[in-house]
Design a protein around this motif. Structure first.
Motif, PDB file in Angstrom:
ATOM      1  N   GLN A 218     -16.588   2.227   6.553  1.00  0.00           N
ATOM      2  CA  GLN A 218     -15.036   2.774   6.919  1.00  0.00           C
ATOM      3  C   GLN A 218     -13.791   2.498   5.422  1.00  0.00           C
ATOM      4  OE1 GLN A 218     -13.667   0.246   9.886  1.00  0.00           O
ATOM      5  NE2 GLN A 218     -14.105   1.850  11.225  1.00  0.00           N
ATOM      6  N   ILE A 219     -12.863   3.909   5.500  1.00  0.00           N
ATOM      7  CA  ILE A 219     -11.902   3.575   4.293  1.00  0.00           C
ATOM      8  C   ILE A 219     -10.781   2.659   4.425  1.00  0.00           C
ATOM      9  CG2 ILE A 219     -10.217   4.981   3.053  1.00  0.00           C
ATOM     10  CD1 ILE A 219     -12.156   7.876   3.588  1.00  0.00           C
ATOM     11  N   ARG A 220     -10.495   1.906   3.921  1.00  0.00           N
ATOM     12  CA  ARG A 220      -9.715   0.732   3.847  1.00  0.00           C
ATOM     13  C   ARG A 220      -8.441   1.320   3.320  1.00  0.00           C
ATOM     14  NH1 ARG A 220     -10.676  -4.918   3.822  1.00  0.00           N
ATOM     15  NH2 ARG A 220      -7.864  -5.833   4.227  1.00  0.00           N
ATOM     16  N   ALA A 221      -8.817   2.293   2.687  1.00  0.00           N
ATOM     17  CA  ALA A 221      -6.870   2.222   2.028  1.00  0.00           C
ATOM     18  C   ALA A 221      -7.476   3.656   0.687  1.00  0.00           C
ATOM     19  CB  ALA A 221      -6.603   1.361   1.056  1.00  0.00           C
ATOM     20  N   VAL A 222      -6.846   4.139   1.158  1.00  0.00           N
ATOM     21  CA  VAL A 222      -6.988   5.412   0.348  1.00  0.00           C
ATOM     22  C   VAL A 222      -5.528   6.509  -0.694  1.00  0.00           C
ATOM     23  CG1 VAL A 222      -6.744   7.229   2.179  1.00  0.00           C
ATOM     24  CG2 VAL A 222      -7.388   8.146   0.029  1.00  0.00           C
ATOM     25  N   GLY A 223      -5.172   6.905  -1.099  1.00  0.00           N
ATOM     26  CA  GLY A 223      -3.751   7.199  -2.293  1.00  0.00           C
ATOM     27  C   GLY A 223      -4.141   6.739  -3.952  1.00  0.00           C
TER      28      GLY A 223
END
Length: 264
Positions: A218-223
């Motif tokens: 899963q994507i834990r963080a994006v930015g």
């Protein structure tokens, strides 16, 4: 600006096991998006689903505003170029012939082929290898050949272009690894949406506009780099102490190491 590539709630299961689950992501023209995360996090699977090489179990992948399934293969290949993690050639083609394979989607515009192939050879520093049998190359030289094929395929670059690179620098020496990531930035500057899987966190922080941190499918963080590359978050996901600090006007990321001869 509208995204060039979109994943909406994408899940990929293999053998009944979910490799990535409910992943949503956008790649935008003019940006380098680096996908990071520990081994087994799902980075390459995400890129394979984004490229169309792996069909999602559920969810949707859009190239521009259309589902990838709605494109004919040749049309999609004129928009999206992919360097897979395993991109070697087992047969005795010359380097130039392998790079020329990238021009296949442009069969109706063959007048531009030689210029595109020569530019790709120059940009990846393999012009001197052009007549070599690709099976005789070192690992790093093979990677640069695979990258040159992608560059040739992606020419001409515009705001609809998508370039996906899976660990493109893993077998390269430092000089060619840096040149490859500068090339990724140049492709973005020319309008392409570039997605690149990287293990080198410091390189990702240096060259990317955005980071996507994967963890257990899963994507834990994006930015932005500063939003995602924090010591606390990276240390937690990688299960090892990571330090993040400012040096030379940019963010640096490194594992926290004991001094030589010192036992932690």
């Amino acid at each position: 600006m509208k995204p060039a590539l979109t994943l909406k709630d994408v899940t990929v299961s293999i053998g009944g096991k979910k490799i990535i689950e409910s992943v949503s992501l956008e790649l935008h023209p003019g940006e380098v998006t680096a996908i990071i995360g520990p081994n087994g996090a799902g980075k390459s699977t995400l890129l394979s689903a984004a490229s169309g090489h792996l069909r999602p179990t559920s969810g949707l992948v859009l190239l521009g505003e259309k589902p990838t399934a709605n494109y004919k293969a040749a049309h999609a290949a004129r928009i999206r170029a992919v360097m897979a993690q395993e991109s070697g050639v087992a047969f005795s083609f010359t380097v130039r012939e392998v790079v020329a394979m990238g021009r296949t989607p442009w069969v109706k515009e063959k007048a531009n082929d030689d210029a595109a192939i020569n530019e790709a050879l120059d940009l990846t520093d393999i012009q001197h290898l052009a007549e070599r049998d690709v099976t005789t190359l070192s690992g790093g030289e093979r990677q640069r050949t695979a990258l040159a094929r992608v560059i040739a395929q992606a020419t001409p670059v515009n705001e609809a272009s998508v370039v996906l690179l899976d660990e493109p620098t893993s077998a390269m020496d430092v000089a060619h690894a840096e040149a490859t990531l500068r090339l990724a930035r140049d492709l973005a500057a020319r309008g392409a949406a570039v997605g690149v899987v990287l293990h080198d966190l410091d390189a990702a922080a240096s060259y990317a506009d955005r980071l996507v941190l994967m963890d257990r499918g899963q994507i834990r963080a994006v930015g932005s780099v500063r939003e995602v590359a924090t010591a606390e978050l990276l240390s937690q996901v990688y299960n090892t102490e990571v330090e993040v600090f400012e040096f030379g006007g940019r963010l640096r990321v490194s594992p926290l190491r004991a001094s030589h001869g010192q036992i932690a």
